[in-house]
Design a protein around this motif. Structure first.
Motif, PDB file in Angstrom:
ATOM      1  N   ILE A  52     -14.829   1.505   5.899  1.00  0.00           N
ATOM      2  CA  ILE A  52     -14.322   2.876   5.491  1.00  0.00           C
ATOM      3  C   ILE A  52     -15.306   3.651   6.415  1.00  0.00           C
ATOM      4  O   ILE A  52     -16.550   3.569   6.475  1.00  0.00           O
ATOM      5  CB  ILE A  52     -14.611   3.041   3.920  1.00  0.00           C
ATOM      6  CG1 ILE A  52     -13.700   1.979   3.273  1.00  0.00           C
ATOM      7  CG2 ILE A  52     -14.491   4.480   3.465  1.00  0.00           C
ATOM      8  CD1 ILE A  52     -14.184   1.997   1.638  1.00  0.00           C
ATOM      9  N   ILE A  57      -5.216   4.515   7.434  1.00  0.00           N
ATOM     10  CA  ILE A  57      -5.348   3.001   7.127  1.00  0.00           C
ATOM     11  C   ILE A  57      -4.888   1.995   8.226  1.00  0.00           C
ATOM     12  O   ILE A  57      -3.596   2.413   8.831  1.00  0.00           O
ATOM     13  CB  ILE A  57      -4.658   2.457   5.923  1.00  0.00           C
ATOM     14  CG1 ILE A  57      -5.311   3.512   4.844  1.00  0.00           C
ATOM     15  CG2 ILE A  57      -5.087   1.186   5.592  1.00  0.00           C
ATOM     16  CD1 ILE A  57      -4.430   3.272   3.285  1.00  0.00           C
ATOM     17  N   LEU A 115      -8.820  -8.759   0.146  1.00  0.00           N
ATOM     18  CA  LEU A 115      -7.525  -8.402   0.876  1.00  0.00           C
ATOM     19  C   LEU A 115      -6.282  -9.500   0.748  1.00  0.00           C
ATOM     20  O   LEU A 115      -6.397 -10.405   1.166  1.00  0.00           O
ATOM     21  CB  LEU A 115      -7.785  -7.999   2.260  1.00  0.00           C
ATOM     22  CG  LEU A 115      -8.727  -6.691   2.527  1.00  0.00           C
ATOM     23  CD1 LEU A 115      -8.886  -6.716   3.917  1.00  0.00           C
ATOM     24  CD2 LEU A 115      -8.132  -5.629   1.847  1.00  0.00           C
ATOM     25  N   TYR A 154      -4.356  -2.159   9.651  1.00  0.00           N
ATOM     26  CA  TYR A 154      -4.754  -3.330   9.141  1.00  0.00           C
ATOM     27  C   TYR A 154      -4.858  -3.975  10.592  1.00  0.00           C
ATOM     28  O   TYR A 154      -4.015  -3.950  11.193  1.00  0.00           O
ATOM     29  CB  TYR A 154      -3.243  -3.791   8.482  1.00  0.00           C
ATOM     30  CG  TYR A 154      -3.037  -3.036   7.200  1.00  0.00           C
ATOM     31  CD1 TYR A 154      -3.753  -3.825   6.055  1.00  0.00           C
ATOM     32  CD2 TYR A 154      -2.200  -2.262   6.941  1.00  0.00           C
ATOM     33  CE1 TYR A 154      -3.605  -2.973   4.850  1.00  0.00           C
ATOM     34  CE2 TYR A 154      -2.072  -1.593   5.868  1.00  0.00           C
ATOM     35  CZ  TYR A 154      -2.763  -2.037   4.589  1.00  0.00           C
ATOM     36  OH  TYR A 154      -2.664  -1.568   3.507  1.00  0.00           O
ATOM     37  N   ALA A 174      -8.521  -2.227   7.413  1.00  0.00           N
ATOM     38  CA  ALA A 174      -8.569  -3.754   6.469  1.00  0.00           C
ATOM     39  C   ALA A 174      -8.772  -4.769   7.765  1.00  0.00           C
ATOM     40  O   ALA A 174      -7.728  -4.976   8.319  1.00  0.00           O
ATOM     41  CB  ALA A 174      -7.405  -3.738   5.580  1.00  0.00           C
ATOM     42  N   ASP A 175      -9.830  -5.265   7.674  1.00  0.00           N
ATOM     43  CA  ASP A 175     -10.015  -6.407   8.554  1.00  0.00           C
ATOM     44  C   ASP A 175      -9.380  -7.696   7.678  1.00  0.00           C
ATOM     45  O   ASP A 175      -9.862  -8.180   6.838  1.00  0.00           O
ATOM     46  CB  ASP A 175     -11.508  -6.778   8.750  1.00  0.00           C
ATOM     47  CG  ASP A 175     -12.032  -7.802   9.746  1.00  0.00           C
ATOM     48  OD1 ASP A 175     -11.060  -8.679  10.129  1.00  0.00           O
ATOM     49  OD2 ASP A 175     -13.293  -7.887  10.140  1.00  0.00           O
ATOM     50  N   THR A 213       0.857  -1.193   0.069  1.00  0.00           N
ATOM     51  CA  THR A 213       0.003   0.257   0.026  1.00  0.00           C
ATOM     52  C   THR A 213       0.976   1.293   0.238  1.00  0.00           C
ATOM     53  O   THR A 213       0.701   2.366  -0.657  1.00  0.00           O
ATOM     54  CB  THR A 213      -0.912   0.095   1.188  1.00  0.00           C
ATOM     55  OG1 THR A 213      -1.745  -1.200   1.149  1.00  0.00           O
ATOM     56  CG2 THR A 213      -1.795   1.304   1.368  1.00  0.00           C
ATOM     57  N   SER A 265     -13.793  -7.427   0.027  1.00  0.00           N
ATOM     58  CA  SER A 265     -12.756  -7.533  -0.812  1.00  0.00           C
ATOM     59  C   SER A 265     -11.970  -8.493  -0.705  1.00  0.00           C
ATOM     60  O   SER A 265     -11.821  -9.338   0.346  1.00  0.00           O
ATOM     61  CB  SER A 265     -11.805  -6.051  -0.645  1.00  0.00           C
ATOM     62  OG  SER A 265     -11.190  -6.136   0.827  1.00  0.00           O
ATOM     63  N   HIS A 291     -11.612 -10.401   5.761  1.00  0.00           N
ATOM     64  CA  HIS A 291     -11.294 -10.088   4.495  1.00  0.00           C
ATOM     65  C   HIS A 291     -12.325  -9.012   3.776  1.00  0.00           C
ATOM     66  O   HIS A 291     -13.086  -9.065   2.914  1.00  0.00           O
ATOM     67  CB  HIS A 291     -11.253 -11.422   3.445  1.00  0.00           C
ATOM     68  CG  HIS A 291     -10.097 -12.033   3.913  1.00  0.00           C
ATOM     69  ND1 HIS A 291      -8.718 -12.240   3.687  1.00  0.00           N
ATOM     70  CD2 HIS A 291     -10.403 -13.562   4.462  1.00  0.00           C
ATOM     71  CE1 HIS A 291      -8.307 -13.122   4.187  1.00  0.00           C
ATOM     72  NE2 HIS A 291      -9.118 -13.904   4.661  1.00  0.00           N
ATOM     73  N   ARG A 292     -12.484  -7.983   4.776  1.00  0.00           N
ATOM     74  CA  ARG A 292     -13.282  -6.911   4.187  1.00  0.00           C
ATOM     75  C   ARG A 292     -12.550  -5.544   4.526  1.00  0.00           C
ATOM     76  O   ARG A 292     -11.718  -5.552   5.512  1.00  0.00           O
ATOM     77  CB  ARG A 292     -14.668  -7.029   5.141  1.00  0.00           C
ATOM     78  CG  ARG A 292     -14.318  -7.023   6.589  1.00  0.00           C
ATOM     79  CD  ARG A 292     -15.889  -6.890   7.153  1.00  0.00           C
ATOM     80  NE  ARG A 292     -15.420  -7.034   8.660  1.00  0.00           N
ATOM     81  CZ  ARG A 292     -16.608  -6.763   9.718  1.00  0.00           C
ATOM     82  NH1 ARG A 292     -17.601  -6.031   9.050  1.00  0.00           N
ATOM     83  NH2 ARG A 292     -16.197  -6.485  10.888  1.00  0.00           N
ATOM     84  N   LEU A 293     -12.997  -4.521   3.904  1.00  0.00           N
ATOM     85  CA  LEU A 293     -12.468  -3.203   4.279  1.00  0.00           C
ATOM     86  C   LEU A 293     -13.748  -2.262   4.901  1.00  0.00           C
ATOM     87  O   LEU A 293     -14.968  -2.301   4.289  1.00  0.00           O
ATOM     88  CB  LEU A 293     -12.250  -2.468   2.887  1.00  0.00           C
ATOM     89  CG  LEU A 293     -11.495  -1.081   2.924  1.00  0.00           C
ATOM     90  CD1 LEU A 293     -10.279  -1.269   3.788  1.00  0.00           C
ATOM     91  CD2 LEU A 293     -11.297  -0.772   1.357  1.00  0.00           C
ATOM     92  N   TRP A 321      -9.729   4.253   7.225  1.00  0.00           N
ATOM     93  CA  TRP A 321      -9.985   2.851   6.611  1.00  0.00           C
ATOM     94  C   TRP A 321      -9.489   1.540   7.451  1.00  0.00           C
ATOM     95  O   TRP A 321      -8.280   1.888   8.057  1.00  0.00           O
ATOM     96  CB  TRP A 321      -9.693   2.563   5.302  1.00  0.00           C
ATOM     97  CG  TRP A 321     -10.098   3.334   3.848  1.00  0.00           C
ATOM     98  CD1 TRP A 321     -10.952   4.418   4.129  1.00  0.00           C
ATOM     99  CD2 TRP A 321      -9.918   3.157   2.749  1.00  0.00           C
ATOM    100  NE1 TRP A 321     -11.251   4.789   2.941  1.00  0.00           N
ATOM    101  CE2 TRP A 321     -10.462   4.043   2.038  1.00  0.00           C
ATOM    102  CE3 TRP A 321      -9.139   2.258   2.019  1.00  0.00           C
ATOM    103  CZ2 TRP A 321     -10.479   4.067   0.760  1.00  0.00           C
ATOM    104  CZ3 TRP A 321      -8.917   2.401   0.609  1.00  0.00           C
ATOM    105  CH2 TRP A 321      -9.575   3.245   0.040  1.00  0.00           C
TER     106      TRP A 321
END
Length: 168
Positions: free
Chosen positions: A152, A114, A168, A116, A143-144, A58, A166, A148-150, A141
């Motif tokens: 926002i 962001i 990820l 993670y 990022a889980d 990223t 998503s 596997h989801r974002l 944001w």
């Protein structure tokens, strides 16, 4: 004999930015990965391989995409109040050049954060989200990595949330 209940109040020590920086400067917090959240010194979990990989990817992508319009900082502190200095995984901030040599970016200089989350999802969606919202961070944001989801968060005062699946 009469039984009386004794109630004790527990007072927690709350730290401010200056005290936190003094502890760091003296080496008291050496070898520990910590951040200051609402006056509490909080230990951060170690990064796993997926977390480190995604953070690096990223960082590289956003640095190329944004060029000189913003600075991408990976896992560095931002100063948000007298009692909070979190270390988001990625912070996109105003490009102020050498100014950050003497201080960390503040809330007015942050465009987007962001995180993670593998084991830190509860902290990231609760206390960190609230700190970022209180300080007017416009975009946050998460990022889980487990689901596997974002997640926002935009317009922090309304606590608007958009969850996206998503790969990820």
């Amino acid at each position: 004999m009469r039984s009386e209940k004794i109630i004790m109040a527990i007072a927690l020590a709350r730290w401010n930015i200056d005290e936190y920086h003094q502890m760091i400067a003296t080496g008291l917090l050496e070898e520990r990965h910590l951040e200051l959240l609402q006056g509490d010194i909080v230990e951060m979990p170690p990064e796993g391989p997926e977390h480190a990989y995604l953070g690096t990817r990223t960082d590289k992508y956003l640095t190329r995409l944004l060029g000189d319009r913003a600075e991408v900082r990976q896992s560095h502190p931002i100063t948000l109040s007298d009692h909070s200095e979190p270390e988001p995984d990625i912070a996109i901030v105003r490009p102020l050049g050498g100014e950050y040599r003497y201080r960390h970016p503040n809330a007015e200089e942050v465009f987007w954060l962001i995180e993670y989350a593998n084991t830190s999802l509860a902290k990231d969606t609760d206390i960190k989200r609230k700190i970022y919202a209180e300080n007017g961070i416009p975009e946050y944001w998460i990022a889980d990595l487990q689901q596997h989801r974002l997640l926002i968060f935009r317009n922090p005062q309304s606590q608007e949330l958009t969850a996206k699946s998503s790969g990820l």
